[in-house]
Each structure stands twice: as structure tokens, then as C-alpha cells.
Design a protein around this motif. Structure first.
Motif, PDB file in Angstrom:
ATOM      1  N   VAL A  99     -14.126   5.609   1.446  1.00  0.00           N
ATOM      2  CA  VAL A  99     -13.481   6.848   0.972  1.00  0.00           C
ATOM      3  C   VAL A  99     -12.298   6.484   0.080  1.00  0.00           C
ATOM      4  O   VAL A  99     -12.132   7.013  -1.032  1.00  0.00           O
ATOM      5  N   LEU A 100     -11.500   5.523   0.553  1.00  0.00           N
ATOM      6  CA  LEU A 100     -10.318   5.096  -0.215  1.00  0.00           C
ATOM      7  C   LEU A 100     -10.735   4.500  -1.569  1.00  0.00           C
ATOM      8  O   LEU A 100     -10.125   4.798  -2.610  1.00  0.00           O
ATOM      9  N   LEU A 101     -11.798   3.684  -1.561  1.00  0.00           N
ATOM     10  CA  LEU A 101     -12.254   3.071  -2.822  1.00  0.00           C
ATOM     11  C   LEU A 101     -12.776   4.125  -3.797  1.00  0.00           C
ATOM     12  O   LEU A 101     -12.597   4.010  -5.008  1.00  0.00           O
ATOM     13  N   CYS A 102     -13.430   5.166  -3.261  1.00  0.00           N
ATOM     14  CA  CYS A 102     -13.925   6.246  -4.127  1.00  0.00           C
ATOM     15  C   CYS A 102     -12.745   6.966  -4.793  1.00  0.00           C
ATOM     16  O   CYS A 102     -12.776   7.245  -6.001  1.00  0.00           O
ATOM     17  N   LEU A 103     -11.708   7.267  -3.998  1.00  0.00           N
ATOM     18  CA  LEU A 103     -10.522   7.950  -4.551  1.00  0.00           C
ATOM     19  C   LEU A 103      -9.852   7.058  -5.602  1.00  0.00           C
ATOM     20  O   LEU A 103      -9.433   7.532  -6.664  1.00  0.00           O
ATOM     21  N   THR A 104      -9.801   5.752  -5.317  1.00  0.00           N
ATOM     22  CA  THR A 104      -9.177   4.815  -6.257  1.00  0.00           C
ATOM     23  C   THR A 104      -9.980   4.750  -7.562  1.00  0.00           C
ATOM     24  O   THR A 104      -9.412   4.823  -8.656  1.00  0.00           O
ATOM     25  N   GLY A 105     -11.309   4.599  -7.422  1.00  0.00           N
ATOM     26  CA  GLY A 105     -12.178   4.496  -8.610  1.00  0.00           C
ATOM     27  C   GLY A 105     -12.083   5.725  -9.490  1.00  0.00           C
ATOM     28  O   GLY A 105     -12.012   5.612 -10.725  1.00  0.00           O
ATOM     29  N   ALA A 106     -12.054   6.904  -8.862  1.00  0.00           N
ATOM     30  CA  ALA A 106     -11.979   8.146  -9.652  1.00  0.00           C
ATOM     31  C   ALA A 106     -10.649   8.229 -10.392  1.00  0.00           C
ATOM     32  O   ALA A 106     -10.595   8.673 -11.544  1.00  0.00           O
ATOM     33  N   TYR A 107      -9.574   7.787  -9.754  1.00  0.00           N
ATOM     34  CA  TYR A 107      -8.253   7.852 -10.401  1.00  0.00           C
ATOM     35  C   TYR A 107      -8.164   6.853 -11.557  1.00  0.00           C
ATOM     36  O   TYR A 107      -7.634   7.161 -12.625  1.00  0.00           O
ATOM     37  N   LEU A 108      -8.720   5.660 -11.342  1.00  0.00           N
ATOM     38  CA  LEU A 108      -8.608   4.604 -12.360  1.00  0.00           C
ATOM     39  C   LEU A 108      -9.314   4.973 -13.656  1.00  0.00           C
ATOM     40  O   LEU A 108      -8.962   4.480 -14.719  1.00  0.00           O
ATOM     41  N   ASN A 109     -10.336   5.816 -13.556  1.00  0.00           N
ATOM     42  CA  ASN A 109     -11.143   6.148 -14.739  1.00  0.00           C
ATOM     43  C   ASN A 109     -10.282   6.614 -15.903  1.00  0.00           C
ATOM     44  O   ASN A 109     -10.345   6.054 -16.983  1.00  0.00           O
ATOM     45  N   ASP A 110      -9.471   7.675 -15.703  1.00  0.00           N
ATOM     46  CA  ASP A 110      -8.527   8.013 -16.767  1.00  0.00           C
ATOM     47  C   ASP A 110      -7.158   8.412 -16.197  1.00  0.00           C
ATOM     48  O   ASP A 110      -6.416   9.175 -16.794  1.00  0.00           O
ATOM     49  N   GLN A 111      -6.889   7.848 -15.034  1.00  0.00           N
ATOM     50  CA  GLN A 111      -5.594   8.011 -14.370  1.00  0.00           C
ATOM     51  C   GLN A 111      -5.140   9.464 -14.312  1.00  0.00           C
ATOM     52  O   GLN A 111      -4.027   9.803 -14.717  1.00  0.00           O
ATOM     53  N   SER A 112      -6.044  10.316 -13.843  1.00  0.00           N
ATOM     54  CA  SER A 112      -5.681  11.724 -13.705  1.00  0.00           C
ATOM     55  C   SER A 112      -6.106  12.235 -12.333  1.00  0.00           C
ATOM     56  O   SER A 112      -7.150  11.832 -11.807  1.00  0.00           O
ATOM     57  N   PHE A 113      -5.246  13.087 -11.771  1.00  0.00           N
ATOM     58  CA  PHE A 113      -5.563  13.662 -10.469  1.00  0.00           C
ATOM     59  C   PHE A 113      -6.679  14.697 -10.580  1.00  0.00           C
ATOM     60  O   PHE A 113      -7.383  14.955  -9.615  1.00  0.00           O
ATOM     61  N   LEU A 114      -6.819  15.280 -11.790  1.00  0.00           N
ATOM     62  CA  LEU A 114      -7.916  16.241 -11.986  1.00  0.00           C
ATOM     63  C   LEU A 114      -9.261  15.538 -11.764  1.00  0.00           C
ATOM     64  O   LEU A 114     -10.168  16.088 -11.133  1.00  0.00           O
ATOM     65  N   ALA A 115      -9.370  14.290 -12.275  1.00  0.00           N
ATOM     66  CA  ALA A 115     -10.621  13.529 -12.110  1.00  0.00           C
ATOM     67  C   ALA A 115     -10.895  13.288 -10.629  1.00  0.00           C
ATOM     68  O   ALA A 115     -12.054  13.369 -10.186  1.00  0.00           O
ATOM     69  N   VAL A 116      -9.836  13.035  -9.852  1.00  0.00           N
ATOM     70  CA  VAL A 116     -10.020  12.805  -8.407  1.00  0.00           C
ATOM     71  C   VAL A 116     -10.491  14.108  -7.744  1.00  0.00           C
ATOM     72  O   VAL A 116     -11.418  14.107  -6.929  1.00  0.00           O
ATOM     73  N   GLY A 117      -9.853  15.220  -8.128  1.00  0.00           N
ATOM     74  CA  GLY A 117     -10.243  16.522  -7.575  1.00  0.00           C
ATOM     75  C   GLY A 117     -11.693  16.852  -7.924  1.00  0.00           C
ATOM     76  O   GLY A 117     -12.455  17.318  -7.066  1.00  0.00           O
ATOM     77  N   LEU A 118     -12.063  16.587  -9.167  1.00  0.00           N
ATOM     78  CA  LEU A 118     -13.447  16.852  -9.584  1.00  0.00           C
ATOM     79  C   LEU A 118     -14.413  15.965  -8.807  1.00  0.00           C
ATOM     80  O   LEU A 118     -15.488  16.408  -8.391  1.00  0.00           O
ATOM     81  N   MET A 119     -14.016  14.721  -8.608  1.00  0.00           N
ATOM     82  CA  MET A 119     -14.879  13.789  -7.869  1.00  0.00           C
ATOM     83  C   MET A 119     -15.127  14.311  -6.454  1.00  0.00           C
ATOM     84  O   MET A 119     -16.257  14.291  -5.968  1.00  0.00           O
TER      85      MET A 119
END
Lengths: 154, 500
Positions: free
Chosen positions: B400-420
Motif C-alpha cells: 500500500v505504501l509503495l503504491c502511494l509512493t509510486g503515484a506521488y513520484l509520477n508527477d509529484q502531485s497529491f491529485l495523482a495519489v487521490g486519483l490512484m
């Protein structure tokens, strides 16, 4: 899956209708003549979803009618029982809470909280192992990302 | 041309790239070995990390993950009768009985050797076939490409999952989500609901990580909460002959391995058919051709070899449609599109002209990854078994933690994490309702290509569909699409089992 297909098909048909009639026109610009309008592809995909949703309903209707008429014995089980609904709501809330902690308190706090919360949720009771993993993984990931990828996370 | 090929191969053998390939293979085997996790899931989480690598390093790493994962899935299949990935299900038919007889190492080593042979064969076919096919593809115009994309959707929707209707709905939903952002004609915001961050569209990685990795984790959480079954891990025998594969035993399986490699390569080259069906077809073909078919299913080494060679041969061949036509044939290829795009490369036939050195470097990296797979797999086999002992309440929260990290790293936005997270929940619901998330992701990847070719075709044909008869290739593809839809509908009505 027939009952679920019937319900999901109905919802998709309604969704397609709402999107094509209200949402897409409100959220797209109209195009010039001689070229495809910006709304064209989203509208076509929603029409396809709506029509196929209706087809799904029609395909499952005879079995449901037979069941309601007492001609067919039982329907298949619902895909969402109490456990799966619990999983959706608790896990979903947990994930969005993790996002809020991430945005408000930073990556390491979020990482420690996420690992502990999900481990406890899954029944982990070995506190020593849990403490080690909860401390090492977020801190380790943070420093790997910082030094190897050169990205400073909040 | 020769210089480009050589330069590509030289790039691939650079020490840093060799280390990256080895790391990818190792990660792939470890992830593949854990029941419920698979190579596409690892690729989804790893793509954002590759943003900071060189283009060749990034692709080599992800291809290494894919190849390692293909073999890794067989480890838990053989030891626990719980395949790490669905494609290893056929391997477990004979692998698990062999392990019960005290020969798990023999079964795993045969799986490894067969996997490497099958994979290498399909890589060679890819290297030989992709460039000529790309030359043909370059002769196609927007009308033909549009028809081809629609045909690919139909094939994938019909072959993946249990219902053509649900497959097409998932594909259409994927295309719909790809239209969110900025429209390509007027460059105006479209379906962004006022979110400025959405104007660049939904990041592929938010969908990839969410639907592929995190939704699988949610399913595993559900399974665990239902009291998931803990399966015993079988141990190896003390007899030396039972811990390895002799040359005589390997030679006895060579014919089945070769047959399965061909089957897997053919299956892999077709969009929509996956490694799972290849494994079962390879296994079935070996059983039919055997003089002792009654021994299959009771711990026959040939069964392990046939299944594993077939499912691994899909790995290289599934890049054929991606590199020659720009159409990802399966979910791993769709995720590789994300990696290509991150590095400014648009996958498709023009890659051979514009990025020839990268393409041939990638081919060399694939061959090197096979050698790495053999070496790491052979010497690390006993170590990988320990991965299976890590409890789920530890693995799943870390994932779970790695998924949240990977989504954030993509373009360093919390919106991307929320969408993920939102797509993970959608993916979970889709899996429960048997809507194919694979078709959804491929629809999302192919959406922009469909829209672009459709708008170009619209202008070329002056909005008159009857002009399609002037384009014989496109017209033939449309006819094929109609026939395919009819065939799929008929097959479902007759109650045949779906493929893949």
C-alpha cells in the motif's frame, strides 16, 4: 453474476444518458464545422457504454423474469456481501486518510501510520516486528527516493 | 543500420545497464513468487521510479521485471499449488505433484530452464519480425490505423474476460477517461470540472498503479479478512538427483519446450490473448503429443516444461504489436507505453527510424535479461522460497505504501495519489463485477491514438463513411471487426469457455 449484471447494466445505461445529455455538453467546447468536435469522442464512448449497459440488462432479463415468475430456482450470489462492502469503505477511508496525512504531515508520518494501521487491520499482533517494519520501510523508502531519485517528498 | 544495431547492443552491455537489468530480474522473481502479486503489478509500481533513469536503463529494468516475474510465478505454484501469477496455473498442474514427491527443486529448475528457452525464442522472433512489420505499418494512413485500433479493441474485449459486452464497456470507459484533459483539436479543457491539474489528463500511472496493483492489494485484504487459507510450503528431498535437472531429462523435454515456445510466441503476438491461455495450450499440446498422457497431472517434468515455456514465450512476443503498430497487446505492454512516454518516446513503427539505437539496445537488454534470469534464478532459488514465508499482514501494508509512493513520484502531485486511490476502488469493483480492468487500461492507452486517427480520417473522408470502400485495407479490417464481433457473440451464446 446475473443479478449484478442487471443492476450494473441499468446503472451504466443511466450514466451514459446523464453524461451525454448534461455533463459532456457542460464540460466541453463546441467545435468548428468540418472537424470533429471536442465532445465527439467522449459522447460516442458514453453512448456505447449506455447502449451496451442496456444490452446487458436485456441479456439478463429473461433469467430474472423466470426467477420472479417462480420458474427458475435460485439466483447466483451477490458479488458484494457485508465483508466486501466493509473492505471498500474501511480500506477506501484508510487510503484517503493516508493521503490527508501525507499532505498534512509528510511522507514518513504517513508511511508509519499506514503500515501500522493496515497491519493491525489485517490482524498483525507481533508488535516488535510491526514496529521494525513500520519504522524501517517508510524511512528507508524516503531516503532511497531522496538520494537515488533526487526527489524530496514532503 | 548495422551501426545503429551495434550501438544499441553496446549501450545495453554498459555496466550500469547490466546492474539495472539484474535488479529488474531479481525484483520480478521476488514479486512473481509472492502469491497474488505479479509482474504487471511490479511494473506499475516501478514505472515512476524509472523516470530518473536513462531511457534504455528504464526499459531494460521494466523488461527485466517482466521476465523475472514470468518465472517467479511458478515458484509458489510449484511449492504451494498457489500460482504467484495466473499464467503459472498450468505449471502447477505437474509442478505441485512433483514437489509433493520431494522434488520441488527439480520442478523449479525445469520451470526456470524452460522459461528462459521459451522467452529467448520469442525475443528472437520479436527482433526478426518487428522491424519488417513496422515498415509495413508505416505505409498505413489514419483511416487504416483507426480501423486497426477498433479491431484491436474488439479482439481484446472479446478475448479477455467472460463477456464481450462487459469487455467493450470496459474498453469504452478506458477511452472515455483518456479524453479528460485538453482536447487535441482546439486545445480547450475538456471534462476537467475546473481542476487545472487535470488539463494535462489523468496520469497513466495513477490508473496503472490503482487498477493493477492497489486494487489487487484490496482484493488480498478481503481474502485475508475472510480468513485466507495458509498453505504449507513443501520441502526438498535429500537425494541429490531429485534436486536438479539432468541433461537427459532436459533433452527429453526439448520437443515439448520447442512446441510450447512456438505456441506462446504466436499467442503473444496477438492482442488480447495472454500468458495464461498460452500456458494451458502449451501444456495441452504436450499432453496430446505424449505417448504417456496418463502421467500428466501426476508430477511429470515435461508438463512443467511445456507450460512454463509457453507462458514465458508470450513475454517477448507481446511487444510485437506495440513496436510494429503502436498497439499494446496486453497490460504489461500498456504499462511500458507509460515508460516510453515518460522518456519522450512514442511507441510505434516510427521508433525504428527515430530511436533505432534505443530499440536495438532494448532488444539486447531483453536477451541479457534472459541470461540474468537463468543465473539469478539458478543460484537464488533456495533464497526465493523464503519470500513465501513473509506474512501477508506485513507484505500488504508495505505494498500500500509503495503504491502511494509510486503515484506521488509520477508527477509529484497529491491529485495523482487521490486519483490512484479512486481508480483502485473502481478496479476492485470492476474485478468483483467481472468487468475487465485489462481492457480498461488498454482502452485508456489507445484512446488518444483512436481520437487522433478518427479526427484525421474524418477530414480525409470528408465525413462520408461510404468513402471507406476507397480504402481496401481499412475496409477489410472493418469487415474483420464485424465478423469477430459476430463470432464472439455466437460463441458466448453456444456457452463456450472464454479464452484468457
Amino acid at each position: 453474476m446475473r443479478r449484478a449484471d442487471f443492476l450494473s447494466g441499468t446503472l451504466l445505461a443511466l450514466l451514459g444518458l446523464v453524461m451525454v445529455v448534461w455533463v459532456i455538453p457542460a464540460e466541453t467546447f463546441s467545435g468548428d464545422e468540418g472537424e470533429i468536435a471536442p465532445a465527439f469522442v467522449p459522447s460516442v464512448t458514453m453512448i456505447v457504454i449506455g447502449v451496451l449497459g442496456a444490452l446487458l440488462v436485456l441479456a439478463r432479463l429473461p433469467v430474472l423474469m423466470r426467477y420472479l415468475g417462480g420458474l427458475a430456482g435460485t439466483l447466483d450470489a451477490q458479488p458484494f456481501d457485508r465483508v466486501s462492502l466493509k473492505v471498500i469503505f474501511i480500506t477506501g477511508a484508510g487510503l484517503f486518510a493516508a493521503l490527508a496525512v501525507f499532505a498534512g504531515f509528510g511522507y514518513i508520518a504517513m508511511g508509519i501510520a499506514t503500515v501500522i494501521a493496515f497491519s493491525l487491520y489485517l490482524g498483525r499482533t507481533n508488535w516488535v516486528a510491526l514496529a521494525v517494519v513500520a519504522a524501517l520501510v517508510p524511512v528507508g523508502t524516503y531516503f532511497v527516493v531522496l538520494h537515488a531519485l533526487r526527489v524530496a517528498m514532503p | 543500420m548495422i551501426e545503429t544495431i551495434l550501438a544499441g547492443f553496446v549501450d545495453a552491455v554498459a555496466p550500469i545497464n547490466l546492474m539495472i537489468i539484474a535488479a529488474g530480474v531479481l525484483l520480478g522473481i521476488i514479486v512473481g513468487a509472492i502469491p497474488g502479486l505479479n509482474a504487471p503489478m511490479a511494473i506499475a509500481i516501478a514505472v515512476p521510479l524509472t523516470f530518473y533513469m536513462s531511457p534504455l536503463g528504464a526499459l531494460a529494468f521494466l523488461l527485466g521485471v517482466n521476465k523475472g516475474g514470468s518465472f517467479g510465478g511458478s515458484i509458489s505454484g510449484i511449492l504451494m499449488n498457489t500460482p504467484g501469477s495466473p499464467e503459472a496455473a498450468a505449471t502447477a498442474i505437474d509442478g505441485y505433484p512433483l514437489a509433493q514427491k520431494g522434488k520441488p527443486l527439480k520442478a523449479m529448475k525445469m520451470a526456470l530452464y524452460a522459461s528462459v528457452v521459451g522467452d529467448t525464442f520469442s525475443d528472437i522472433v520479436l527482433i526478426l519480425v518487428a522491424a519488417p512489420l513496422a515498415i509495413l505499418a508505416l505505409k498505413m494512413g489514419p483511416v487504416e490505423i483507426c480501423a486497426l485500433v477498433i479491431f484491436a479493441f474488439t479482439m481484446i474485449a472479446g478475448l479477455v474476460g467472460k463477456s464481450v459486452i462487459k469487455g467493450l464497456i470496459a474498453a469504452a470507459a478506458g477511452v472515455f477517461f483518456s479524453t479528460i484533459g485538453t482536447d487535441p483539436t482546439l486545445a480547450s479543457p475538456r471534462l476537467t470540472f475546473g481542476f487545472i491539474d487535470l488539463q494535462s489528463g489523468i496520469p497513466l500511472m495513477a490508473i496503472g498503479i490503482g487498477m493493477l496493483a492497489l486494487s489487487e492489494v484490496i482484493l488480498q485484504i478481503e481474502q485475508k479478512l475472510r480468513g485466507g487459507i495458509d498453505v504449507a510450503i513443501l520441502k526438498a528431498a535429500d537425494v541429490k538427483a531429485d534436486r536438479g535437472v539432468s541433461w537427459l531429462e532436459f533433452r527429453g523435454c526439448l520437443r515439448s519446450i520447442a512446441r510450447s515456445a512456438v505456441i506462446g510466441t504466436l499467442i503473444g503476438a496477438l492482442p488480447g490473448l495472454g500468458a495464461t491461455i498460452a500456458g494451458f495450450l502449451g501444456y495441452g499440446a504436450a499432453k496430446r503429443a505424449s505417448s504417456t498422457p496418463e502421467e500428466f497431472g501426476k508430477g511429470k517434468l515435461e508438463g512443467v516444461a511445456a507450460a512454463e515455456a509457453a507462458n514465458s514465450a508470450v513475454v517477448g512476443a507481446n511487444l510485437i504489436p506495440l513496436l510494429s503498430l503502436g498497439i499494446p497487446g496486453n497490460v504489461s505492454a500498456a504499462l511500458l507505453v507509460g515508460a516510453f512516454i515518460i522518456h519522450g518516446v512514442t511507441p510505434g513503427p516510427w521508433m525504428f527510424e527515430e530511436h533505432g539505437q534505443l530499440v536495438y539496445g532494448m532488444f539486447a537488454a531483453m536477451l541479457i535479461a534472459n541470461v540474468m534470469n537463468l543465473i539469478i534464478g539458478h543460484f537464488g532459488l533456495r533464497g526465493f522460497v523464503h519470500v513465501l514465508r513473509v506474512p501477508k499482514p506485513i507484505i500488504l501494508p508495505v505494498l500500500v505504501l509503495l503504491c502511494l509512493t509510486g503515484a506521488y513520484l509520477n508527477d509529484q502531485s497529491f491529485l495523482a495519489v487521490g486519483l490512484m486511490i479512486a481508480f483502485a476502488l473502481l478496479g476492485y469493483v470492476m474485478r468483483k463485477l467481472e468487468f475487465s480492468f485489462v481492457t480498461f487500461i488498454i482502452g485508456f492507452v489507445l484512446g488518444p491514438m483512436l481520437e487522433l486517427s478518427l479526427s484525421q480520417a474524418y477530414i480525409i473522408m470528408q465525413a462520408d463513411i461510404t468513402r471507406l470502400v476507397n480504402y481496401p485495407i481499412a475496409f477489410s479490417i472493418v469487415i474483420l471487426t464485424v465478423v469477430a464481433v459476430g463470432r464472439f457473440a455466437m460463441r458466448r451464446r453456444e456457452g463456450e469457455a472464454p479464452a484468457g
